[in-house]
Design a protein around this motif. Structure first.
Motif, mmCIF file in Angstrom:
data_model
loop_
_atom_site.group_PDB
_atom_site.id
_atom_site.type_symbol
_atom_site.label_atom_id
_atom_site.label_comp_id
_atom_site.label_asym_id
_atom_site.label_seq_id
_atom_site.Cartn_x
_atom_site.Cartn_y
_atom_site.Cartn_z
ATOM 1 N N SER A 258 0.877 -1.182 0.000
ATOM 2 C CA SER A 258 0.000 0.000 0.000
ATOM 3 C C SER A 258 0.912 1.229 0.000
ATOM 4 C CB SER A 258 -0.903 -0.007 1.239
ATOM 5 O OG SER A 258 -1.768 -1.121 1.212
ATOM 6 N N PRO A 259 0.425 2.364 -0.520
ATOM 7 C CA PRO A 259 1.287 3.544 -0.636
ATOM 8 C C PRO A 259 1.292 4.417 0.609
ATOM 9 C CG PRO A 259 -0.780 3.992 -1.717
ATOM 10 C CD PRO A 259 -0.861 2.568 -1.225
ATOM 11 N N VAL B 173 15.813 7.277 -0.946
ATOM 12 C CA VAL B 173 14.715 7.785 -1.772
ATOM 13 C C VAL B 173 15.160 7.655 -3.229
ATOM 14 C CG1 VAL B 173 13.309 9.789 -2.391
ATOM 15 C CG2 VAL B 173 13.901 9.380 0.021
ATOM 16 N N ASN B 174 14.372 6.932 -4.011
ATOM 17 C CA ASN B 174 14.716 6.682 -5.426
ATOM 18 C C ASN B 174 16.149 6.181 -5.573
ATOM 19 O OD1 ASN B 174 12.128 7.673 -6.007
ATOM 20 N ND2 ASN B 174 12.901 9.784 -6.192
ATOM 21 N N GLY B 175 16.526 5.273 -4.656
ATOM 22 C CA GLY B 175 17.832 4.611 -4.719
ATOM 23 C C GLY B 175 18.974 5.407 -4.128
ATOM 24 N N ASP C 7 7.703 9.267 -5.698
ATOM 25 C CA ASP C 7 8.998 8.827 -5.161
ATOM 26 C C ASP C 7 8.855 7.416 -4.590
ATOM 27 O OD1 ASP C 7 10.358 11.118 -5.794
ATOM 28 O OD2 ASP C 7 10.288 11.994 -3.783
ATOM 29 N N GLU C 8 10.014 6.718 -4.521
ATOM 30 C CA GLU C 8 10.035 5.398 -3.896
ATOM 31 C C GLU C 8 10.977 5.443 -2.704
ATOM 32 O OE1 GLU C 8 11.962 1.641 -5.607
ATOM 33 O OE2 GLU C 8 9.834 1.140 -5.626
ATOM 34 N N VAL D 162 2.248 8.602 -2.860
ATOM 35 C CA VAL D 162 1.224 9.133 -3.776
ATOM 36 C C VAL D 162 0.624 10.387 -3.155
ATOM 37 C CG1 VAL D 162 0.680 6.824 -4.691
ATOM 38 C CG2 VAL D 162 -0.682 7.766 -2.806
ATOM 39 N N GLN D 163 -0.022 11.191 -3.987
ATOM 40 C CA GLN D 163 -0.623 12.440 -3.523
ATOM 41 C C GLN D 163 -2.055 12.189 -3.058
ATOM 42 O OE1 GLN D 163 0.494 15.616 -3.042
ATOM 43 N NE2 GLN D 163 -1.566 15.910 -2.176
ATOM 44 N N GLY D 164 -2.390 12.655 -1.871
ATOM 45 C CA GLY D 164 -3.769 12.546 -1.397
ATOM 46 C C GLY D 164 -4.641 13.617 -2.022
#
Ligand SMILES: CC(=O)CC(=O)C(=O)O
Ligand SMILES: [Mg+2]
Length: 236
Positions: free
Chosen positions: A62-63, A157-159, A208-209, A225-227
Protein backbone atom coordinates in the motif's frame (compact mmCIF):
# COMPACT_ATOMS: atom_id res chain seq x y z
CA UNK A 1 -17.62 -4.74 27.08
CA UNK A 2 -16.09 -2.84 24.10
CA UNK A 3 -12.65 -2.96 25.74
CA UNK A 4 -12.85 -6.68 26.46
CA UNK A 5 -14.10 -7.27 22.90
CA UNK A 6 -11.17 -5.27 21.50
CA UNK A 7 -8.76 -7.15 23.72
CA UNK A 8 -10.27 -10.46 22.59
CA UNK A 9 -10.05 -9.33 18.94
CA UNK A 10 -6.46 -8.23 19.40
CA UNK A 11 -5.56 -11.40 21.24
CA UNK A 12 -6.99 -13.47 18.42
CA UNK A 13 -4.23 -12.19 16.12
CA UNK A 14 -0.57 -13.10 16.64
CA UNK A 15 1.60 -10.33 18.09
CA UNK A 16 3.72 -10.60 14.95
CA UNK A 17 0.80 -8.85 13.23
CA UNK A 18 0.84 -6.02 15.77
CA UNK A 19 -0.36 -3.48 13.17
CA UNK A 20 -3.77 -5.25 13.33
CA UNK A 21 -4.10 -4.93 17.12
CA UNK A 22 -5.34 -1.31 17.22
CA UNK A 23 -2.90 -0.41 19.97
CA UNK A 24 -0.98 2.80 20.65
CA UNK A 25 1.92 4.09 18.57
CA UNK A 26 4.12 6.11 20.95
CA UNK A 27 6.65 8.26 19.06
CA UNK A 28 9.75 9.67 20.75
CA UNK A 29 11.17 12.91 19.33
CA UNK A 30 14.61 14.51 19.32
CA UNK A 31 16.29 11.30 20.56
CA UNK A 32 19.32 11.74 18.29
CA UNK A 33 21.45 14.84 18.88
CA UNK A 34 22.35 15.38 15.20
CA UNK A 35 18.69 15.29 14.17
CA UNK A 36 17.71 17.72 16.95
CA UNK A 37 20.50 19.99 15.66
CA UNK A 38 19.35 19.81 12.00
CA UNK A 39 15.87 20.80 13.19
CA UNK A 40 17.28 23.74 15.20
CA UNK A 41 16.00 22.21 18.45
CA UNK A 42 17.64 22.03 21.89
CA UNK A 43 18.48 18.60 23.27
CA UNK A 44 15.63 17.38 25.51
CA UNK A 45 16.19 17.03 29.29
CA UNK A 46 13.53 14.30 29.30
CA UNK A 47 11.97 12.33 26.40
CA UNK A 48 9.60 14.26 24.15
CA UNK A 49 6.83 12.00 22.84
CA UNK A 50 3.51 12.06 20.96
CA UNK A 51 0.99 9.48 19.71
CA UNK A 52 -0.13 8.33 16.29
CA UNK A 53 -3.52 6.59 15.83
CA UNK A 54 -3.21 2.87 15.04
CA UNK A 55 -4.98 3.66 11.73
CA UNK A 56 -1.67 5.33 10.72
CA UNK A 57 -0.10 1.91 10.07
CA UNK A 58 0.65 1.05 6.44
CA UNK A 59 2.30 -2.12 5.14
CA UNK A 60 4.28 -2.86 1.98
CA UNK A 61 2.00 -3.07 -1.02
CA UNK A 62 0.00 0.00 0.00
CA UNK A 63 1.29 3.54 -0.64
CA UNK A 64 2.30 6.38 1.66
CA UNK A 65 -0.28 9.11 0.97
CA UNK A 66 0.85 12.75 1.20
CA UNK A 67 -2.04 14.54 2.98
CA UNK A 68 -3.92 17.02 0.78
CA UNK A 69 -3.00 19.86 3.21
CA UNK A 70 0.76 19.06 3.14
CA UNK A 71 3.30 20.68 0.80
CA UNK A 72 6.42 19.28 2.50
CA UNK A 73 6.23 15.58 3.47
CA UNK A 74 9.32 14.32 5.35
CA UNK A 75 10.63 10.83 5.94
CA UNK A 76 12.03 9.86 9.36
CA UNK A 77 13.48 6.34 9.68
CA UNK A 78 13.16 4.91 13.19
CA UNK A 79 13.60 1.68 15.18
CA UNK A 80 10.27 0.47 16.58
CA UNK A 81 10.11 -1.48 19.87
CA UNK A 82 7.09 -3.74 20.35
CA UNK A 83 5.72 -4.24 23.87
CA UNK A 84 4.99 -7.91 24.61
CA UNK A 85 3.86 -7.63 28.24
CA UNK A 86 1.98 -4.83 30.07
CA UNK A 87 4.41 -2.30 31.56
CA UNK A 88 3.18 -0.09 34.38
CA UNK A 89 5.74 1.99 36.29
CA UNK A 90 8.53 -0.48 35.47
CA UNK A 91 12.17 0.14 36.56
CA UNK A 92 14.81 0.44 33.83
CA UNK A 93 16.52 -2.81 34.83
CA UNK A 94 13.27 -4.75 34.24
CA UNK A 95 12.18 -2.86 31.10
CA UNK A 96 13.61 -5.16 28.43
CA UNK A 97 11.58 -8.08 29.86
CA UNK A 98 8.52 -6.26 28.46
CA UNK A 99 9.85 -6.20 24.87
CA UNK A 100 8.54 -8.76 22.36
CA UNK A 101 10.60 -7.59 19.40
CA UNK A 102 11.24 -4.83 16.89
CA UNK A 103 10.25 -3.37 13.52
CA UNK A 104 11.70 -0.82 11.14
CA UNK A 105 9.31 2.13 11.03
CA UNK A 106 8.90 5.52 9.33
CA UNK A 107 7.53 8.48 11.24
CA UNK A 108 6.19 10.27 8.14
CA UNK A 109 5.76 13.95 8.99
CA UNK A 110 3.91 16.82 7.30
CA UNK A 111 6.80 19.18 8.14
CA UNK A 112 5.13 22.39 6.95
CA UNK A 113 2.05 21.56 9.01
CA UNK A 114 4.25 20.75 12.01
CA UNK A 115 5.92 24.18 11.79
CA UNK A 116 2.50 25.84 11.71
CA UNK A 117 1.39 23.77 14.72
CA UNK A 118 4.55 24.75 16.62
CA UNK A 119 3.98 28.47 15.87
CA UNK A 120 0.34 28.30 17.05
CA UNK A 121 1.12 26.11 20.08
CA UNK A 122 -1.11 23.36 18.68
CA UNK A 123 -0.65 19.58 19.06
CA UNK A 124 1.18 17.86 16.20
CA UNK A 125 -1.70 15.50 15.31
CA UNK A 126 -2.27 16.89 11.79
CA UNK A 127 1.47 16.69 11.12
CA UNK A 128 2.12 13.23 12.53
CA UNK A 129 -1.15 11.27 12.70
CA UNK A 130 -2.51 11.17 9.13
CA UNK A 131 -3.38 7.89 7.41
CA UNK A 132 -0.26 5.97 6.25
CA UNK A 133 2.02 8.11 8.48
CA UNK A 134 3.45 4.96 10.09
CA UNK A 135 4.86 2.49 7.53
CA UNK A 136 6.21 -0.62 9.32
CA UNK A 137 8.29 -3.63 8.30
CA UNK A 138 7.69 -7.23 9.24
CA UNK A 139 8.01 -8.04 12.94
CA UNK A 140 11.49 -9.07 14.18
CA UNK A 141 11.44 -11.28 17.32
CA UNK A 142 13.71 -10.04 20.13
CA UNK A 143 15.78 -13.25 19.89
CA UNK A 144 17.02 -12.09 16.47
CA UNK A 145 18.42 -8.84 17.90
CA UNK A 146 20.80 -9.48 20.83
CA UNK A 147 21.43 -5.75 21.35
CA UNK A 148 18.99 -3.18 19.86
CA UNK A 149 21.52 -0.44 20.63
CA UNK A 150 23.92 -1.89 18.07
CA UNK A 151 21.85 -1.57 14.90
CA UNK A 152 22.24 0.51 11.76
CA UNK A 153 19.03 1.94 10.31
CA UNK A 154 19.00 3.41 6.81
CA UNK A 155 16.67 5.03 4.27
CA UNK A 156 16.92 5.70 0.53
CA UNK A 157 14.71 7.78 -1.77
CA UNK A 158 14.72 6.68 -5.43
CA UNK A 159 17.83 4.61 -4.72
CA UNK A 160 19.80 7.51 -3.16
CA UNK A 161 20.87 7.16 0.50
CA UNK A 162 19.28 9.90 2.66
CA UNK A 163 19.55 8.57 6.26
CA UNK A 164 21.95 6.19 8.01
CA UNK A 165 22.06 6.09 11.81
CA UNK A 166 23.36 3.92 14.63
CA UNK A 167 20.94 3.17 17.43
CA UNK A 168 23.92 3.47 19.80
CA UNK A 169 23.54 7.24 19.28
CA UNK A 170 20.12 7.43 20.97
CA UNK A 171 20.06 10.06 23.75
CA UNK A 172 17.57 8.04 25.83
CA UNK A 173 18.04 4.25 25.72
CA UNK A 174 15.19 1.81 25.12
CA UNK A 175 15.03 0.72 28.81
CA UNK A 176 14.94 4.38 29.85
CA UNK A 177 12.14 5.13 27.36
CA UNK A 178 10.03 2.15 28.45
CA UNK A 179 10.49 2.99 32.14
CA UNK A 180 9.85 6.73 31.66
CA UNK A 181 6.71 6.27 29.52
CA UNK A 182 5.34 3.47 31.76
CA UNK A 183 5.42 5.87 34.73
CA UNK A 184 3.16 8.25 32.78
CA UNK A 185 0.77 5.77 31.20
CA UNK A 186 0.61 1.98 31.11
CA UNK A 187 2.14 0.37 28.03
CA UNK A 188 0.01 -2.53 26.83
CA UNK A 189 0.90 -5.65 24.85
CA UNK A 190 0.86 -4.65 21.18
CA UNK A 191 1.89 -1.02 21.79
CA UNK A 192 4.76 0.16 19.59
CA UNK A 193 7.38 2.74 20.59
CA UNK A 194 9.13 4.61 17.74
CA UNK A 195 12.49 5.59 19.24
CA UNK A 196 13.30 8.69 17.16
CA UNK A 197 14.97 9.56 13.87
CA UNK A 198 18.70 10.05 13.19
CA UNK A 199 19.81 13.01 11.03
CA UNK A 200 19.13 13.30 7.31
CA UNK A 201 15.33 13.74 7.28
CA UNK A 202 14.08 15.23 4.01
CA UNK A 203 11.23 15.78 1.58
CA UNK A 204 9.54 13.22 -0.61
CA UNK A 205 7.16 13.89 -3.52
CA UNK A 206 4.38 11.88 -5.17
CA UNK A 207 5.81 9.00 -7.24
CA UNK A 208 9.00 8.83 -5.16
CA UNK A 209 10.03 5.40 -3.90
CA UNK A 210 11.28 4.97 -0.32
CA UNK A 211 13.38 1.98 0.74
CA UNK A 212 14.42 1.57 4.37
CA UNK A 213 15.79 -1.08 6.67
CA UNK A 214 17.71 -2.34 9.66
CA UNK A 215 21.00 -3.41 8.07
CA UNK A 216 21.28 -7.22 7.73
CA UNK A 217 17.91 -7.69 9.52
CA UNK A 218 14.86 -6.41 7.61
CA UNK A 219 13.89 -3.93 4.89
CA UNK A 220 10.80 -2.47 3.22
CA UNK A 221 9.78 -0.41 0.17
CA UNK A 222 6.96 2.09 -0.34
CA UNK A 223 5.67 4.36 -3.11
CA UNK A 224 4.51 7.89 -2.25
CA UNK A 225 1.22 9.13 -3.78
CA UNK A 226 -0.62 12.44 -3.52
CA UNK A 227 -3.77 12.55 -1.40
CA UNK A 228 -6.87 14.42 -2.58
CA UNK A 229 -8.89 17.00 -0.65
CA UNK A 230 -12.22 15.55 0.57
CA UNK A 231 -15.08 16.90 -1.60
CA UNK A 232 -17.10 17.70 1.52
CA UNK A 233 -14.51 20.31 2.53
CA UNK A 234 -14.37 22.13 -0.80
CA UNK A 235 -15.65 25.65 -0.53
CA UNK A 236 -15.95 25.48 3.28
C1 LIG B 1 10.54 17.30 15.46
C2 LIG B 1 10.14 15.89 15.28
O1 LIG B 1 9.37 15.60 14.38
C3 LIG B 1 10.67 14.89 16.26
C4 LIG B 1 10.69 13.46 15.77
O2 LIG B 1 9.67 12.90 15.34
C5 LIG B 1 11.96 12.72 15.82
O3 LIG B 1 11.95 11.54 15.37
O4 LIG B 1 12.96 13.26 16.35
MG1 LIG C 1 10.09 10.97 14.57
Amino acid sequence: AAQSCRAAMAGSKPLSRFWEWGRNIVCVGRNYAEHAKEMGSALPAEPLFFLKPSSAYVREGSPIVRPYYCRNLHHEVELGVLIGRRAQAVPQDAAMEHVAGYALCLDMTARDTQEQCKKKGLPWTLAKGFGSSCPVSDFVPKEKIPDPHKLQIWLKVNGKLRQEGDTSSMIFSIPYLISYISHIFTLEEGDLILTGSPKGVGSVEANDEIEAGIRDVVSMRFKVVQGTEPRSLKGV
